[in-house]
Design a protein around this motif. Structure first.
Motif, short mmCIF file in Angstrom:
data_model
loop_
_atom_site.label_atom_id
_atom_site.label_comp_id
_atom_site.label_asym_id
_atom_site.label_seq_id
_atom_site.Cartn_x
_atom_site.Cartn_y
_atom_site.Cartn_z
N THR A 10 0.86 -1.13 0.14
CA THR A 10 -0.06 0.08 -0.03
C THR A 10 0.90 1.31 0.09
O THR A 10 1.99 1.17 0.41
CB THR A 10 -0.95 0.20 1.25
N GLN A 11 0.30 2.43 -0.26
CA GLN A 11 1.10 3.51 -0.34
C GLN A 11 1.54 3.84 1.29
O GLN A 11 2.65 4.31 1.25
CB GLN A 11 0.15 4.74 -0.63
N ALA A 12 0.98 3.66 2.20
CA ALA A 12 1.13 3.77 3.73
C ALA A 12 2.36 2.90 3.97
O ALA A 12 3.19 3.62 4.40
CB ALA A 12 -0.14 3.72 4.42
N GLN A 13 2.47 1.83 3.36
CA GLN A 13 3.55 0.89 3.72
C GLN A 13 4.80 1.50 2.92
O GLN A 13 5.80 1.59 3.61
CB GLN A 13 3.28 -0.46 3.25
N PHE A 14 4.64 1.78 1.67
CA PHE A 14 5.91 2.47 1.24
C PHE A 14 6.39 3.88 1.71
O PHE A 14 7.47 3.95 1.95
CB PHE A 14 5.53 2.77 -0.54
N ASP A 15 5.23 4.83 1.99
CA ASP A 15 5.78 5.97 2.56
C ASP A 15 6.49 5.84 3.79
O ASP A 15 7.37 6.35 4.20
CB ASP A 15 4.43 6.72 2.85
N SER A 16 5.92 4.59 4.85
CA SER A 16 6.68 4.49 5.87
C SER A 16 8.11 3.95 5.81
O SER A 16 9.12 4.45 6.20
CB SER A 16 5.97 3.50 6.68
N ALA A 17 8.29 2.95 4.64
CA ALA A 17 9.57 2.64 4.50
C ALA A 17 10.39 3.77 4.02
O ALA A 17 11.78 3.63 4.31
CB ALA A 17 9.24 1.42 3.57
N GLU A 18 9.83 4.46 3.15
CA GLU A 18 10.77 5.65 2.62
C GLU A 18 11.26 6.72 3.53
O GLU A 18 12.31 6.89 3.55
CB GLU A 18 9.96 6.31 1.60
N GLN A 19 10.18 6.88 4.36
CA GLN A 19 10.87 7.99 5.43
C GLN A 19 11.73 7.17 6.17
O GLN A 19 12.59 8.04 6.90
CB GLN A 19 9.67 8.13 6.16
N LEU A 20 11.67 5.89 6.84
CA LEU A 20 12.72 5.29 7.43
C LEU A 20 14.12 5.36 6.81
O LEU A 20 15.19 5.86 7.55
CB LEU A 20 12.30 3.92 7.74
N ILE A 21 14.02 5.12 5.54
CA ILE A 21 15.42 4.99 4.73
C ILE A 21 15.87 6.42 4.62
O ILE A 21 17.27 6.56 4.76
CB ILE A 21 15.02 4.34 3.50
#
Lengths: 534, 165
Positions: A10-21
């Protein structure tokens, strides 16, 4: 377990991963420009975030599919994943069983009837049961070829007995004998039909919660040496079958109901004898037999129940004409149990303790009934016997050389069944709807859950009625009548009644009547509720 | 405007990987091509980084980037769909695309807490389509864009270098 791919993210899962990286990279390398549109952001951070999110979701799925607790939270857990985890505990999930029984079909004439394959019968609520392959029904049937005998009691009306299996694996398909059943397609010459026997063996698939609850048993050591181990061993063997072990009571050295270890001159207990009382039914189950009776005197016939006809049967429920489906019975004069099979592996000595064979798979029975208005030298009777399904299988299992205790003689027994009747008046407030049928079912289910406990009280049952919406329950002596009757191992029928059905009040070790050998049970029709609006 | 080329003033700068062809001498109009990023990677900062960033966003089609469907512009989709039939339409489409790109750049630049601050010569304050042409025979569209940076005329052009400072 389904494979998670990029499109599942989902978009939320990607956004969370991107912010973390981004956060991690900026912390370690603050001189890298990771703004939108930069090469580092588009060609490095973004793909890394997608892969990180994908790996995260796959790890979560793996953790969920290897945790019984997480699987139990899912609305429809994958049975393959469940069994994969349960295999670590040497368990599998019970997939459920279909109820089986026999329907009595009345027809109007003596002719050959051809029943199509899968002929279906249905009860009024819509439960469906199907027959087997294409079958012929006729007088003088070739039963070895699969034909069914067309019977008659008077040469005028005819009937046949047709075996059926439930359409689904569900406990609700267990219905009592006498239940009205109608064919869903036409049968030439059809008059009427109803359940000839109890339909039994129906079982829902085990839930994951039930499987989790049985893990401690599965992990228990498996030798038949103590109560927990015996329970674990039997549950482990039979939980995945249609022999449902509801409860077990083990009587061994020093226990009141263990008489077989006292076969010595002094009557002292010497141990090495174990009686395993097993409740393999929720509602009382009866096995229906068609038995040849022999005329012994005026209106009196003697019937013999073979050792394999109804292994370990508890008591006679009814003896009536073959084509009768009503629960009526000729009076049973005697029901004598004898040793009817070799007991080489077990210490069964009826000369020392007459109760040794009662309720075991080695017993046979001789039943005498009176009041029969016929004088045939031999006559067929329908015999219904209360039994514990699967007793023979359980005895065979504990006798298996790879399972049997090398130090004890384990004998499996059908428990003594205290059949409970309840009659009471309950009150409801105006506007409150009480479903009497549902209340009766609740009481029956509760009584049938009471195994190897000493007491059943009116207050327990009254509490169920109050919780279900009754404003009050008449607990006067005449307002709430609770009674129970049971047959002891010596053949005597005992009655309990009053505020409490307390087995201790009729305790008799010599007749094997102890709280550890008796289970409470109720059948549909034994609960009478009168509802009064206040 | 005088642009002084240098390769030493990377201190304190955030860098990006070079995507467009290295421009050694930034004087005058330059034609840019995609460089050999894989074989001769270089880092960029300063004006080139900003222009590269703008170009990447301008030429990315809206909806092409998974999980960033609103990143990019409508310029390339307009070209590919045959929507641009004349110069006036080209100018119109460019204005729309440019507005979108600048909004994206400013939104990202505004997140100082996450990405840090930028020097003035990396901040694009405005753009202008100073010239544009369509070669119908070769199918080539040429855009000449004038960038105005926040630093005004005092721009230090940083030549892309092969090593990280």
């Amino acid at each position: 377990m389904s494979i998670i791919v990029f499109n599942d993210l989902t978009q939320a899962q990607f956004d969370s991963a991107e912010q973390l990286i981004i956060s991690k990279v900026r912390t370690g390398y603050p001189q890298l420009d990771l703004r939108t549109g930069t090469v580092l952001r588009e060609q490095l951070i973004r793909p890394a975030a997608e892969l990180y999110a994908l790996d995260g979701e796959r790890m979560t799925a793996i953790a969920q599919d290897t945790s019984l607790l997480e699987l139990s939270k899912q609305s429809d857990p994958d049975p393959v994943s469940v069994n994969a985890v349960l295999s670590n505990f040497n368990m599998t999930l019970n997939t459920g069983f279909s109820a089986t029984g026999t329907v009595l079909v009345r027809v109007n004439a003596n002719r050959v009837y051809t029943l199509p394959a899968g002929l279906t019968f249905s009860t009024l609520p819509g439960l469906k049961y199907a027959g087997g392959t294409l079958t012929r029904v006729r007088v003088g049937a070739n039963t070895s070829a699969g034909e069914i005998e067309l019977r008659t009691a008077d040469g005028i009306s005819y009937y046949f007995l047709y075996p059926l299996i439930a359409a689904a694996e569900d406990i609700e398909y267990n219905i009592p004998a006498g239940t009205a059943m109608d064919p869903t397609s036409s049968i030439y010459g059809y008059v009427s039909s109803s359940a000839y026997t109890d339909f039994t063996g129906g079982l829902n698939a085990s839930t994951l919660t039930e499987a989790i609850a049985s893990i401690p048993d599965a992990l228990t050591h498996r030798a038949l040496t103590d109560r927990n181990a015996i329970s674990a061993r039997l549950h482990g063997e039979f939980d995945s079958t249609n022999t449902v072990i509801q409860d077990i009571s083990v009587q061994g050295y020093g226990d009141d109901a263990q008489l077989r270890d006292k076969h010595n001159l002094m009557g002292w207990a010497v141990g090495a004898r174990v009686d395993i009382w097993v409740r393999t039914f929720t509602n009382p189950v009866s096995t229906t037999l068609i038995v040849d009776g022999t005329w012994v005197s005026a209106n009196t016939y003697q019937l013999t129940v073979g050792v394999s006809d109804a292994p370990g049967y508890y008591a006679v429920r009814s003896v009536c004409e073959v084509d009768s489906v009503a629960i009526s019975s000729y009076p049973v004069v005697t029901d004598i149990r004898t040793v009817a099979a070799s007991t080489a592996n077990h210490d069964i000595d009826v000369t020392r303790s007459p109760t040794d064979v009662v309720g075991t798979v080695y017993q046979g029975g001789t039943i005498v009934v009176s009041g029969v208005p016929y004088a045939d030298s031999t006559r067929e009777f329908r015999v219904d016997l209360y039994t514990a399904p699967g007793l023979a299988s359980i005895q065979a299992f504990v006798d298996d050389r790879s399972v049997a205790s090398v130090g004890s003689d384990c004998l499996v027994r059908c428990p003594l069944i205290c059949l409970v009747d309840v009659s009471t008046t309950i009150y409801r407030k105006s506007g409150v709807v009480l479903d009497v049928t549902a209340l009766q079912t609740q009481l029956i289910n509760y009584i049938n859950s009471r195994s190897f406990t000493q007491r059943l009280t009116r207050s327990e049952l009254a509490n169920i009625l109050i919780q279900a919406g009754a404003s009050r329950v008449d607990l006067t002596t005449t307002g709430f009548q609770l009674s129970g009757r049971l047959r002891d191992a010596l053949g005597n029928w005992l009655t309990l009644q009053g505020d409490v059905l307390d087995i201790q009040t009729i305790f008799n070790a010599a007749a094997l009547v102890t709280p550890q050998t008796v289970v409470f049970a109720a059948i549909p029709g034994s609960i009478n509720l009168t509802v009064v609006t206040e | 405007m005088t642009i002084r080329a240098t390769s030493i003033d990377y201190a304190g700068r955030q860098v990006d990987v070079e995507l467009l062809q290295t421009v050694v001498d930034p004087q005058g109009t330059q034609e840019v091509l995609v460089s050999n990023v894989a074989t001769q990677p270089k880092i960029v900062a300063g004006v080139q980084k900003s222009l590269q960033r703008y170009t990447l966003l301008l030429l990315t089609s809206l909806g092409d980037v998974h999980f960033a469907l609103d990143e990019g512009s409508s310029l390339m989709p307009a070209f590919n769909s045959g929507q641009i039939s004349n110069k006036n339409m080209l100018q119109y489409i460019f204005v729309l695309a440019n507005t979108r790109v600048m909004q994206a750049i400013r939104a990202s630049d505004g997140d100082v807490e996450t990405f840090g601050s930028q020097p003035d010569d990396e901040k694009i304050t405005s753009t202008e389509l100073s010239a544009y042409d369509i070669n119908y025979q070769t199918g080539v569209v040429t855009l000449t864009i004038k960038f105005t940076m926040a630093s005004g005329s005092a721009i230090t052009y940083l030549i892309p270098v092969a090593t990280v400072r």
